[in-house]
Motif scaffolding. Structure first.
Motif, PDB file in Angstrom:
ATOM      1  N   ARG A  64      37.509   6.188  39.818  1.00 38.20           N
ATOM      2  CA  ARG A  64      37.640   6.332  38.368  1.00 38.20           C
ATOM      3  C   ARG A  64      38.832   7.202  38.003  1.00 38.20           C
ATOM      4  NH1 ARG A  64      32.784   9.006  36.325  1.00 38.20           N
ATOM      5  NH2 ARG A  64      34.088   9.336  34.512  1.00 38.20           N
ATOM      6  N   ALA A  65      39.123   8.205  38.834  1.00 40.74           N
ATOM      7  CA  ALA A  65      40.184   9.165  38.544  1.00 40.74           C
ATOM      8  C   ALA A  65      41.568   8.536  38.619  1.00 40.74           C
ATOM      9  CB  ALA A  65      40.094  10.347  39.505  1.00 40.74           C
ATOM     10  N   ARG A  66      41.703   7.435  39.316  1.00 41.83           N
ATOM     11  CA  ARG A  66      43.011   6.800  39.475  1.00 41.83           C
ATOM     12  C   ARG A  66      43.614   6.331  38.151  1.00 41.83           C
ATOM     13  NH1 ARG A  66      44.039   4.450  44.952  1.00 41.83           N
ATOM     14  NH2 ARG A  66      42.377   5.278  46.242  1.00 41.83           N
ATOM     15  N   TYR A  67      42.783   6.030  37.180  1.00 41.20           N
ATOM     16  CA  TYR A  67      43.247   5.439  35.931  1.00 41.20           C
ATOM     17  C   TYR A  67      43.289   6.438  34.772  1.00 41.20           C
ATOM     18  CZ  TYR A  67      42.207   1.466  38.830  1.00 41.20           C
ATOM     19  OH  TYR A  67      42.186   0.590  39.880  1.00 41.20           O
ATOM     20  N   MET A  68      43.178   7.710  35.065  1.00 41.39           N
ATOM     21  CA  MET A  68      43.176   8.726  34.012  1.00 41.39           C
ATOM     22  C   MET A  68      44.573   9.315  33.826  1.00 41.39           C
ATOM     23  SD  MET A  68      39.640  10.705  34.764  1.00 41.39           S
ATOM     24  CE  MET A  68      38.092   9.823  34.795  1.00 41.39           C
ATOM     25  N   ARG A  69      44.839   9.733  32.605  1.00 39.36           N
ATOM     26  CA  ARG A  69      46.102  10.397  32.302  1.00 39.36           C
ATOM     27  C   ARG A  69      45.870  11.898  32.256  1.00 39.36           C
ATOM     28  NH1 ARG A  69      48.760   6.955  27.434  1.00 39.36           N
ATOM     29  NH2 ARG A  69      49.340   5.143  28.667  1.00 39.36           N
ATOM     30  N   ALA A 111      38.361  16.302  37.253  1.00 36.98           N
ATOM     31  CA  ALA A 111      38.913  17.297  38.179  1.00 36.98           C
ATOM     32  C   ALA A 111      39.639  16.605  39.337  1.00 36.98           C
ATOM     33  CB  ALA A 111      37.808  18.194  38.698  1.00 36.98           C
ATOM     34  N   LEU A 112      39.093  15.517  39.840  1.00 37.39           N
ATOM     35  CA  LEU A 112      39.757  14.794  40.924  1.00 37.39           C
ATOM     36  C   LEU A 112      41.096  14.228  40.466  1.00 37.39           C
ATOM     37  CD1 LEU A 112      36.738  12.977  42.569  1.00 37.39           C
ATOM     38  CD2 LEU A 112      38.117  14.795  43.549  1.00 37.39           C
ATOM     39  N   ALA A 113      41.170  13.801  39.221  1.00 39.77           N
ATOM     40  CA  ALA A 113      42.458  13.312  38.688  1.00 39.77           C
ATOM     41  C   ALA A 113      43.478  14.448  38.660  1.00 39.77           C
ATOM     42  CB  ALA A 113      42.265  12.726  37.297  1.00 39.77           C
ATOM     43  N   CYS A 114      43.052  15.650  38.308  1.00 41.59           N
ATOM     44  CA  CYS A 114      43.961  16.792  38.286  1.00 41.59           C
ATOM     45  C   CYS A 114      44.372  17.202  39.692  1.00 41.59           C
ATOM     46  CB  CYS A 114      43.285  17.979  37.596  1.00 41.59           C
ATOM     47  SG  CYS A 114      42.903  17.684  35.884  1.00 41.59           S
ATOM     48  N   ILE A 115      43.445  17.190  40.606  1.00 39.62           N
ATOM     49  CA  ILE A 115      43.737  17.561  41.989  1.00 39.62           C
ATOM     50  C   ILE A 115      44.701  16.589  42.618  1.00 39.62           C
ATOM     51  CG2 ILE A 115      42.703  17.794  44.281  1.00 39.62           C
ATOM     52  CD1 ILE A 115      40.147  18.790  42.801  1.00 39.62           C
ATOM     53  N   ARG A 116      44.543  15.333  42.258  1.00 38.08           N
ATOM     54  CA  ARG A 116      45.398  14.268  42.775  1.00 38.08           C
ATOM     55  C   ARG A 116      46.834  14.517  42.396  1.00 38.08           C
ATOM     56  NH1 ARG A 116      44.781   8.502  43.802  1.00 38.08           N
ATOM     57  NH2 ARG A 116      42.613   8.740  44.189  1.00 38.08           N
TER      58      ARG A 116
END
Length: 116
Positions: A64-69, A111-116
């Motif tokens: 899910r985090a892959r598609y977040m801005r 949080a995973l999107a930010c860590i990425r």
């Protein structure tokens, strides 16, 4: 399986209730020892620090985090837009406005999107 320890122990020791107290205590020790041994051997087989359930949960959230801005607010604080439930993530405090990071103590998708 039960979260009630008294119920779990009663089910585990129902075979030895007719034994004298020393026999019951010895039986309880054997049961607990086998439980801890089984748990330890299964944990030693893990390749990560998370359990299998935790690994799967992180994998689903990571997809899910892959598609977040992500928009940087400060060095460790981010605004994450996912089109549905936006989140403010603070990586130092380990918090997110979705409260999933706070409650589970595992990184949420924001949080995973930010860590990425």
């Amino acid at each position: 399986m039960s979260t009630n320890i008294a119920e779990a122990m009663n089910n585990a020791i129902k075979e030895c209730k007719d034994l004298p107290i020393t026999g019951v205590i010895d039986y309880i020790r054997e049961v607990l020892q086998s439980w801890f041994h089984d748990r330890r051997t299964s944990v030693l087989k893990l390749s990560t620090q998370l359990t299998t359930v935790g690994d799967v949960a992180i994998g689903v959230k990571d997809e899910r985090a892959r598609y977040m801005r992500i928009y940087l607010i400060t060095f460790y604080t981010f605004l994450v837009k996912d089109g549905d439930l936006d989140g403010n993530v603070d990586l130092t405090a380990k918090t997110c406005t979705c409260k999933e990071f706070d409650v589970d103590q595992l990184p949420c998708a924001h949080a995973l999107a930010c860590i990425r």
